[in-house]
Design a protein around this motif. Structure first.
Motif, PDB file in Angstrom:
ATOM      1  N   HIS A   1      53.023  32.659  58.226  1.00 45.34           N
ATOM      2  CA  HIS A   1      53.666  32.789  59.526  1.00 45.34           C
ATOM      3  C   HIS A   1      55.130  32.334  59.455  1.00 45.34           C
ATOM      4  N   ASP A   2      56.016  33.282  59.503  1.00 42.34           N
ATOM      5  CA  ASP A   2      57.452  32.996  59.473  1.00 42.34           C
ATOM      6  C   ASP A   2      57.873  32.430  60.822  1.00 42.34           C
ATOM      7  N   LEU A   3      58.355  31.192  60.819  1.00 46.31           N
ATOM      8  CA  LEU A   3      58.741  30.516  62.051  1.00 46.31           C
ATOM      9  C   LEU A   3      60.245  30.529  62.290  1.00 46.31           C
TER      10      LEU A   3
ATOM     11  N   ILE B   1      58.225  33.750  41.500  1.00 46.52           N
ATOM     12  CA  ILE B   1      58.814  33.641  42.834  1.00 46.52           C
ATOM     13  C   ILE B   1      58.560  32.244  43.395  1.00 46.52           C
ATOM     14  N   LEU B   2      59.262  31.923  44.479  1.00 55.57           N
ATOM     15  CA  LEU B   2      59.277  30.561  45.002  1.00 55.57           C
ATOM     16  C   LEU B   2      58.354  30.327  46.187  1.00 55.57           C
ATOM     17  N   LEU B   3      57.442  31.252  46.449  1.00 55.88           N
ATOM     18  CA  LEU B   3      56.323  30.922  47.317  1.00 55.88           C
ATOM     19  C   LEU B   3      55.485  29.855  46.618  1.00 55.88           C
ATOM     20  N   GLU B   4      54.614  29.177  47.359  1.00 54.29           N
ATOM     21  CA  GLU B   4      53.872  28.055  46.795  1.00 54.29           C
ATOM     22  C   GLU B   4      53.081  28.437  45.552  1.00 54.29           C
ATOM     23  N   GLY B   5      52.568  29.657  45.507  1.00 56.69           N
ATOM     24  CA  GLY B   5      51.789  30.090  44.352  1.00 56.69           C
ATOM     25  C   GLY B   5      52.582  30.167  43.068  1.00 56.69           C
ATOM     26  N   GLY B   6      53.897  30.146  43.156  1.00 54.60           N
ATOM     27  CA  GLY B   6      54.728  30.191  41.956  1.00 54.60           C
ATOM     28  C   GLY B   6      55.146  28.835  41.449  1.00 54.60           C
ATOM     29  N   ILE B   7      55.161  27.826  42.345  1.00 55.47           N
ATOM     30  CA  ILE B   7      55.733  26.526  41.963  1.00 55.47           C
ATOM     31  C   ILE B   7      54.817  25.332  42.203  1.00 55.47           C
ATOM     32  N   ARG B   8      53.715  25.510  42.930  1.00 52.45           N
ATOM     33  CA  ARG B   8      52.782  24.391  43.106  1.00 52.45           C
ATOM     34  C   ARG B   8      51.674  24.532  42.068  1.00 52.45           C
TER      35      ARG B   8
ATOM     36  N   LYS C   1      59.801  24.433  54.939  1.00 48.08           N
ATOM     37  CA  LYS C   1      60.231  25.120  53.723  1.00 48.08           C
ATOM     38  C   LYS C   1      60.945  26.419  54.106  1.00 48.08           C
ATOM     39  N   LEU C   2      62.178  26.543  53.626  1.00 49.00           N
ATOM     40  CA  LEU C   2      62.978  27.734  53.889  1.00 49.00           C
ATOM     41  C   LEU C   2      63.219  28.488  52.589  1.00 49.00           C
ATOM     42  N   ILE C   3      63.012  29.800  52.624  1.00 49.49           N
ATOM     43  CA  ILE C   3      63.234  30.665  51.462  1.00 49.49           C
ATOM     44  C   ILE C   3      64.358  31.631  51.779  1.00 49.49           C
TER      45      ILE C   3
ATOM     46  N   TYR D   1      58.716  28.275  56.863  1.00 52.02           N
ATOM     47  CA  TYR D   1      57.297  27.935  56.995  1.00 52.02           C
ATOM     48  C   TYR D   1      57.141  26.444  57.257  1.00 52.02           C
ATOM     49  N   ASN D   2      56.088  26.094  57.974  1.00 52.56           N
ATOM     50  CA  ASN D   2      55.672  24.707  58.108  1.00 52.56           C
ATOM     51  C   ASN D   2      54.417  24.547  57.264  1.00 52.56           C
TER      52      ASN D   2
END
Length: 466
Positions: free
Chosen positions: A413-415, A303-310, A391-393, A403-404
């Motif tokens: 926190h979804d902004l 998935i494309l949350l930070e844990g998947g791509i960073r 970052k927009l998903i 997210y910021n």
């Protein structure tokens, strides 16, 4: 001796001789490249990224003596498309390699189940510049003969073309994780422990080609499943109660040992001053299958949350990259191919269509500003745009989330609801990019899409274990 001095010399024969000598000296000084890629490594599972459980002194040394990019990304959250991006320097979505290779779906031609032949690898490019290119380990960019690494710029190959392998065994007629080891330069020995065997082959390659400019792709499968570790390494982590986590820690430890062997071989052969070593993982850790930890990042492989791509991202070049450099500028694995190509003497042209840039001038302060202002990702059911700290998903069954990352590293926190205009603007940019991409040349099974969507709703460990 510089070019102006040469021009100023009288005597045509003397000038030609010195110019030829200068060219030869330049040829000899072209750097070697060693690209070490871990497989499914959790971001938080190295000493220098904060691990409190796993000791990784060699990778930590590589980081301390080079440059660390705290915002280092890969172009996909799974193995095959990520590696396609790494080796081409192009966002793999732009040539249809969106999906993981795991079989061909109805309606797709199996002849296209691999890295498209239209694309040049960095090995192809370096080959034309006189480099010797070796691949040790995992390929995962196509099993059919026309996709074979020996037809994609590599001169030597010791490894397997699939996506993973058993750590202790192979069979002469084996398939999948028990497939035989391929090698085009000798009869491969029986596997002992495959992480060690890969380290041995890397050390051997370095020694045999110390007098040539070379590119070594050290493509490890650790700590990808199956979860298999040596008895001695398991004993080092016997205090960890969770069996899967214990095995994972032991596997990462053994990966670190072999990174150390590669580093020592570079030093022993007198190549440290002329060798750029890069260390990354192909994607984030799949916490649900190998007990990895991506802390402090949310998400995991797939998935494309930070844990998947960073991922951990290190560049080390003795006496060229200043020791202890830490960069917070966002970079991506697509930068590696153009970096290698230009350092080898290649001239980037518009038709190369690199999506990455040469990072060295930024590291050395020769170019002001950041290498990138924005990134786009697309993988099966999700797409992402990162612009600055925003970052927009985009997902298929819910409103987009925003997210910021500067203020919310763990994406908690979804902004989007309170930043509607920013959300709309980023969604429009992402949509325009998405519509401009070609259709995938192959698709993985539909069952993976449902699984990936579910991964967005899991709770992930955001801190190190006590």
């Amino acid at each position: 001796m510089d070019f102006k001095t040469l021009v100023g010399l009288s005597g045509l024969s003397c000038c030609c001789f010195l110019h030829s000598a200068a060219q030869e000296n330049t040829l000899m000084q072209r750097p070697n490249f060693i690209l070490i890629v871990a497989d499914d490594l959790g971001y938080g599972d190295l000493g220098f990224t904060g691990s409190t459980q796993i000791k990784t002194p060699n990778i930590d040394r590589l980081a301390a003596n080079g440059a660390v990019f705290s915002q280092g990304y890969v172009s996909a959250p799974v193995c095959s498309p990520s590696r396609a991006g790494i080796l081409t320097g192009r966002n793999q979505v732009s040539f249809g390699h969106d999906n993981n290779i795991g079989g061909s779906q109805p309606g797709f031609d199996e002849a296209f189940l691999g890295l498209p032949l239209s694309e040049k690898t960095i090995a192809d490019r370096l080959h034309t510049l006189g480099y010797v290119n070796g691949l040790v380990g995992k390929w995962h960019l196509g099993d059919q003969p026309h996709f074979h690494p020996l037809k994609r710029g590599f001169d030597e190959f010791w490894g397997y073309t699939g996506g993973g392998h058993d750590y202790f065994a192979s069979e002469p007629d084996g398939r999948g994780y028990k497939s035989p080891i391929e090698c085009n330069y000798k009869e491969p020995s029986a596997i002992t422990y495959i992480t060690d065997d890969k380290g041995t082959e890397c050390v051997d390659f370095i020694g045999r080609h110390k007098d040539d400019p070379f590119f070594l792709f050290a493509s490890f499968n650790a700590p990808h499943t199956p979860m298999q570790a040596t008895k001695a390494d398991l004993e080092l982590y016997q205090h960890i109660e969770n069996k899967k986590r214990r095995t994972y820690c032991a596997m990462v430890h053994r990966l670190d040992v072999n990174v150390g062997r590669i580093m020592d071989a570079v030093e022993a052969n007198g190549l440290a001053d002329n060798t750029l070593i890069v260390f990354i993982s192909d994607n984030g850790g799949p916490t649900n299958s190998n007990a990895s930890i991506n802390a402090p990042f949310n998400g995991q492989k797939g998935i494309l949350l930070e844990g998947g791509i960073r991922t951990p991202f290190i560049m080390n070049w003795k006496n060229t990259i200043p020791e202890g450099t830490v960069s917070a500028d966002p970079v991506i694995s697509l930068d590696l191919a153009p970096t290698f190509f230009e350092l080898a003497g290649g001239k980037t042209k518009e038709e190369d269509q690199f999506d990455g840039v040469n990072l060295l001038p930024y590291i050395k302060g020769e170019i002001d500003g950041k290498p990138h202002d924005s990134f786009n990702w697309r993988f099966t059911i999700s797409a992402v745009i990162r612009e600055g700290d925003w970052k927009l998903i985009r997902l298929p069954d819910r409103f987009p989330v925003l997210y910021n990352l500067k203020e919310d590293l763990s994406e908690q926190h979804d902004l989007a609801p309170e930043n509607i205009e920013k959300t709309k603007a980023l969604l429009k940019k992402l949509g325009a990019w998405d519509l401009a991409q070609p259709h995938p040349v192959f698709l993985e099974g539909a069952e993976w899409r449902a699984n990936q969507l579910n991964l967005y709703d899991r709770t992930y460990q955001l801190s190190q274990p006590e």
